[in-house]
Write an enzyme that holds these catalytic residues in place. Structure first.
Site, PDB file in Angstrom:
ATOM      1  N   HIS A 108       3.617  -2.071   3.466  1.00  0.00           N
ATOM      2  CA  HIS A 108       3.727  -0.712   2.926  1.00  0.00           C
ATOM      3  C   HIS A 108       5.161  -0.484   2.483  1.00  0.00           C
ATOM      4  CE1 HIS A 108       0.381  -0.572   5.832  1.00  0.00           C
ATOM      5  NE2 HIS A 108      -0.137   0.366   5.068  1.00  0.00           N
ATOM      6  N   ASP A 150       0.815  -1.207   0.000  1.00  0.00           N
ATOM      7  CA  ASP A 150       0.000   0.000   0.000  1.00  0.00           C
ATOM      8  C   ASP A 150       0.853   1.263   0.000  1.00  0.00           C
ATOM      9  OD1 ASP A 150      -2.181  -1.664   0.231  1.00  0.00           O
ATOM     10  OD2 ASP A 150      -3.011  -0.674   2.003  1.00  0.00           O
TER      11      ASP A 150
END
Length: 259
Positions: A216, A71
């Site tokens: 992430h 992400d």
């Protein structure tokens, strides 16, 4: 990068609500239904995407599949991550952010697509969709779609709502924009630590068949953890796939939520 990341997360930190997104992924009093990958596979019609053809066919009804997802990129860490994935022959799904990310690193978005990864949306500016008026929520979804299409020639079909927060109105808008919502079943909480060994341990401890792993690539401890995650899961017999491959021969439907 630290200053930019701080601005992105200052009012809506991943830390405080990511657990809520994983546990509930709903707001208000409406219970949100999510669909598992195995349910999609069992009930779906055959629908292989261009990316699936690139990376070869994996039968996740037989293989022990898992999907790596990243992400909030691209970032200055993403080129190294793509090198690792290429060396390991591992596909991933990238839920990319528009503002300060797609706009700043367009060549990395093109590379993600060219190397067979799934390029998806994480909205334009990481605003919490359930807090927005419908027109503003629609703009948060539409802008990255248009930016991604200009770079790779097609719009994404998958999106991940910031903090995993969604509701009936977001479902409706997503359906109208041709987007399916993808949550996760494994989180390393890499927004809380730069300890790569701990990030690796958290992923390995949680991952089961059909897992959708949330990471992430904007945080400096995450990319160094990826080789150990890949090695550890391969040793346990896992096969890495993109999210669309995980669902095949079924296909995610716009407006529905998957985990």
């Amino acid at each position: 990068m630290k200053r930019r990341t701080s601005r992105l997360l200052s009012s809506t930190t991943f830390t405080t609500v990511a657990a809520l997104g994983l546990a509930m992924a709903l707001t208000g009093c409406t219970k949100l239904e999510t669909t598992s990958p195995s349910t999609v596979r069992d009930g779906g019609a055959a629908a292989n995407s261009v990316h699936q053809m690139k990376l070869g066919t994996v039968d996740c009804s037989r293989a022990k599949c898992v999907a790596l997802t990243f992400d909030a990129g691209p970032s200055e860490n993403s080129a190294r991550l793509l090198d690792i994935l290429k060396d390991e022959k591992v596909p991933a799904t990238f839920f990319t952010l528009g503002k300060n990310h797609i706009a700043k690193y367009p060549e990395l978005v093109k590379r993600m697509d060219a190397e067979g990864h799934e390029v998806a949306s994480h909205t334009w500016s990481h605003k919490i969709l359930t807090d927005l008026e419908p027109d503003e929520a629609r703009e948060e979804l539409r802008r990255p779609n248009e930016a991604i299409e200009k770079l790779i020639g097609h719009k994404p079909t998958l999106m991940r709502p910031p903090q995993g927060r969604t509701n009936d109105e977001v479902n409706k808008i997503s359906r109208e924009e041709g987007l399916s919502e993808i949550l996760w079943s494994v989180t390393a909480k890499d927004y809380t630590t730069n300890d790569s060994a701990l990030i690796k341990k958290r992923v390995l401890d949680q991952t089961e068949r059909d897992g959708i792993i949330l990471l992430h690539d904007i945080y400096k401890g995450t990319v160094p953890a990826v080789p150990g995650i890949i090695d550890g899961l391969k040793k346990r017999g896992f096969v890495f796939v993109t999210v669309p491959q995980l669902l095949a021969p079924g296909k995610a439907e716009p407006g529905k939520v998957y985990r």
